[in-house]
Design a protein around this motif. Structure first.
Motif, PDB file in Angstrom:
ATOM      1  N   ASP A  52      51.807  48.974  41.888  1.00 19.13           N
ATOM      2  CA  ASP A  52      52.631  47.794  41.673  1.00 19.13           C
ATOM      3  C   ASP A  52      52.722  47.028  42.990  1.00 19.13           C
ATOM      4  N   ILE A  53      52.764  45.725  42.904  1.00 19.86           N
ATOM      5  CA  ILE A  53      52.803  44.867  44.087  1.00 19.86           C
ATOM      6  C   ILE A  53      54.213  44.282  44.210  1.00 19.86           C
ATOM      7  N   PRO A  54      54.886  44.525  45.339  1.00 22.75           N
ATOM      8  CA  PRO A  54      56.227  43.953  45.509  1.00 22.75           C
ATOM      9  C   PRO A  54      56.198  42.422  45.448  1.00 22.75           C
ATOM     10  N   SER A  55      57.214  41.865  44.879  1.00 26.63           N
ATOM     11  CA  SER A  55      57.334  40.406  44.765  1.00 26.63           C
ATOM     12  C   SER A  55      57.229  39.753  46.142  1.00 26.63           C
ATOM     13  N   GLY A  56      56.509  38.653  46.205  1.00 23.83           N
ATOM     14  CA  GLY A  56      56.379  37.910  47.453  1.00 23.83           C
ATOM     15  C   GLY A  56      55.234  38.369  48.335  1.00 23.83           C
ATOM     16  N   THR A  57      54.475  39.389  47.890  1.00 24.16           N
ATOM     17  CA  THR A  57      53.329  39.849  48.669  1.00 24.16           C
ATOM     18  C   THR A  57      52.034  39.479  47.956  1.00 24.16           C
ATOM     19  N   LEU A  58      50.961  39.519  48.664  1.00 24.59           N
ATOM     20  CA  LEU A  58      49.629  39.189  48.150  1.00 24.59           C
ATOM     21  C   LEU A  58      49.583  37.824  47.468  1.00 24.59           C
ATOM     22  N   THR A  59      50.303  36.893  47.991  1.00 26.10           N
ATOM     23  CA  THR A  59      50.372  35.570  47.371  1.00 26.10           C
ATOM     24  C   THR A  59      49.066  34.786  47.525  1.00 26.10           C
ATOM     25  N   ASN A  60      48.170  35.235  48.404  1.00 24.01           N
ATOM     26  CA  ASN A  60      46.882  34.564  48.584  1.00 24.01           C
ATOM     27  C   ASN A  60      45.771  35.177  47.745  1.00 24.01           C
ATOM     28  N   LEU A  61      46.063  36.282  47.050  1.00 20.21           N
ATOM     29  CA  LEU A  61      45.033  36.989  46.304  1.00 20.21           C
ATOM     30  C   LEU A  61      44.495  36.111  45.177  1.00 20.21           C
ATOM     31  N   GLU A  62      43.178  35.900  45.192  1.00 14.79           N
ATOM     32  CA  GLU A  62      42.522  35.090  44.167  1.00 14.79           C
ATOM     33  C   GLU A  62      41.631  35.928  43.256  1.00 14.79           C
ATOM     34  N   GLU A  63      40.997  36.967  43.816  1.00  8.55           N
ATOM     35  CA  GLU A  63      40.100  37.796  43.019  1.00  8.55           C
ATOM     36  C   GLU A  63      40.377  39.277  43.272  1.00  8.55           C
ATOM     37  N   LEU A  64      40.517  40.010  42.192  1.00  9.69           N
ATOM     38  CA  LEU A  64      40.695  41.457  42.244  1.00  9.69           C
ATOM     39  C   LEU A  64      39.778  42.060  41.188  1.00  9.69           C
ATOM     40  N   LEU A  65      38.748  42.757  41.642  1.00 13.09           N
ATOM     41  CA  LEU A  65      37.809  43.390  40.723  1.00 13.09           C
ATOM     42  C   LEU A  65      37.983  44.894  40.797  1.00 13.09           C
ATOM     43  N   VAL A  66      38.307  45.500  39.659  1.00 17.62           N
ATOM     44  CA  VAL A  66      38.520  46.949  39.603  1.00 17.62           C
ATOM     45  C   VAL A  66      37.763  47.593  38.441  1.00 17.62           C
ATOM     46  N   ASN A  67      36.934  46.844  37.749  1.00 18.60           N
ATOM     47  CA  ASN A  67      36.206  47.391  36.611  1.00 18.60           C
ATOM     48  C   ASN A  67      35.196  48.445  37.082  1.00 18.60           C
ATOM     49  N   GLY A  68      34.788  49.317  36.161  1.00 16.42           N
ATOM     50  CA  GLY A  68      33.802  50.339  36.484  1.00 16.42           C
ATOM     51  C   GLY A  68      34.366  51.504  37.271  1.00 16.42           C
ATOM     52  N   ASN A  69      35.640  51.773  37.137  1.00 15.16           N
ATOM     53  CA  ASN A  69      36.305  52.915  37.754  1.00 15.16           C
ATOM     54  C   ASN A  69      36.934  53.765  36.648  1.00 15.16           C
ATOM     55  N   SER A  70      37.660  54.788  37.014  1.00 12.07           N
ATOM     56  CA  SER A  70      38.370  55.627  36.040  1.00 12.07           C
ATOM     57  C   SER A  70      39.867  55.415  36.170  1.00 12.07           C
ATOM     58  N   LEU A  71      40.264  54.173  36.289  1.00 15.87           N
ATOM     59  CA  LEU A  71      41.683  53.851  36.435  1.00 15.87           C
ATOM     60  C   LEU A  71      42.397  54.024  35.109  1.00 15.87           C
ATOM     61  N   THR A  72      43.674  54.384  35.173  1.00 17.00           N
ATOM     62  CA  THR A  72      44.469  54.600  33.971  1.00 17.00           C
ATOM     63  C   THR A  72      45.628  53.613  33.947  1.00 17.00           C
ATOM     64  N   GLY A  73      46.244  53.499  32.793  1.00 16.20           N
ATOM     65  CA  GLY A  73      47.397  52.615  32.657  1.00 16.20           C
ATOM     66  C   GLY A  73      46.972  51.168  32.505  1.00 16.20           C
ATOM     67  N   GLU A  74      47.955  50.313  32.543  1.00 11.83           N
ATOM     68  CA  GLU A  74      47.720  48.885  32.389  1.00 11.83           C
ATOM     69  C   GLU A  74      47.789  48.198  33.742  1.00 11.83           C
ATOM     70  N   MET A  75      47.255  46.992  33.782  1.00 13.18           N
ATOM     71  CA  MET A  75      47.366  46.177  34.982  1.00 13.18           C
ATOM     72  C   MET A  75      48.849  45.881  35.193  1.00 13.18           C
ATOM     73  N   PRO A  76      49.391  46.186  36.381  1.00 16.31           N
ATOM     74  CA  PRO A  76      50.813  45.921  36.625  1.00 16.31           C
ATOM     75  C   PRO A  76      51.136  44.437  36.440  1.00 16.31           C
ATOM     76  N   SER A  77      52.272  44.177  35.833  1.00 16.53           N
ATOM     77  CA  SER A  77      52.672  42.782  35.601  1.00 16.53           C
ATOM     78  C   SER A  77      52.818  42.034  36.919  1.00 16.53           C
ATOM     79  N   SER A  78      53.148  42.751  37.998  1.00 17.39           N
ATOM     80  CA  SER A  78      53.291  42.091  39.297  1.00 17.39           C
ATOM     81  C   SER A  78      51.963  41.486  39.754  1.00 17.39           C
ATOM     82  N   ILE A  79      50.851  42.091  39.379  1.00 23.05           N
ATOM     83  CA  ILE A  79      49.545  41.528  39.721  1.00 23.05           C
ATOM     84  C   ILE A  79      49.203  40.396  38.764  1.00 23.05           C
ATOM     85  N   CYS A  80      49.494  40.576  37.496  1.00 20.14           N
ATOM     86  CA  CYS A  80      49.236  39.517  36.519  1.00 20.14           C
ATOM     87  C   CYS A  80      50.017  38.258  36.846  1.00 20.14           C
TER      88      CYS A  80
END
Length: 89
Positions: A52-80
Motif C-alpha cells: 500500500d502507498i501512503p497518501s501524498g507519496t509517489l505523486t509523480n508515478l506514471e507507469e507501474l508494470l508488475v505483470n508476469g510475476n506471482s503477485l497475490t491480492g488486488e492492486m491497492p486502491s492507493s495506487i489506483c
C-alpha cells in the motif's frame, strides 16, 4: 530480491528491472522514491502483495508494470488513486 534501500536513492526517477529473475516481495520502501516516474518490475519472480502507498507519496508515478510475476491480492486502491489525484487541478 529487490534491495530495500534502492528506493532511498536521491533523485530516482526511472527504475527498469524487467525480466531479471528477481524474487521475493516488492519492498514497502517503494513510497520513499518521491520522484519516481516509471517502475518496471514485470517478468520477474516476485510474490506476495503489492505494498500500500501512503497518501501524498509517489505523486509523480506514471507507469507501474508488475505483470508476469506471482503477485497475490488486488492492486491497492492507493495506487489506483494516484492517476486520479494527478488529474485533479
Amino acid at each position: 530480491p529487490i534491495p530495500r534501500g534502492i528506493f532511498d536513492i536521491p533523485n530516482l526517477r526511472f527504475l527498469y528491472l524487467s525480466n531479471n529473475n528477481l524474487s521475493g516481495q516488492i519492498p514497502d520502501t517503494i513510497s520513499n522514491a518521491e520522484l519516481l516516474k516509471d517502475l518496471y518490475l514485470d517478468g520477474n519472480l516476485l510474490r506476495g502483495e503489492i505494498p500500500d502507498i501512503p497518501s501524498g507519496t509517489l505523486t509523480n508515478l506514471e507507469e507501474l508494470l508488475v505483470n508476469g510475476n506471482s503477485l497475490t491480492g488486488e492492486m491497492p486502491s492507493s495506487i489506483c488513486n494516484l492517476r486520479d489525484n494527478s488529474a485533479t487541478p
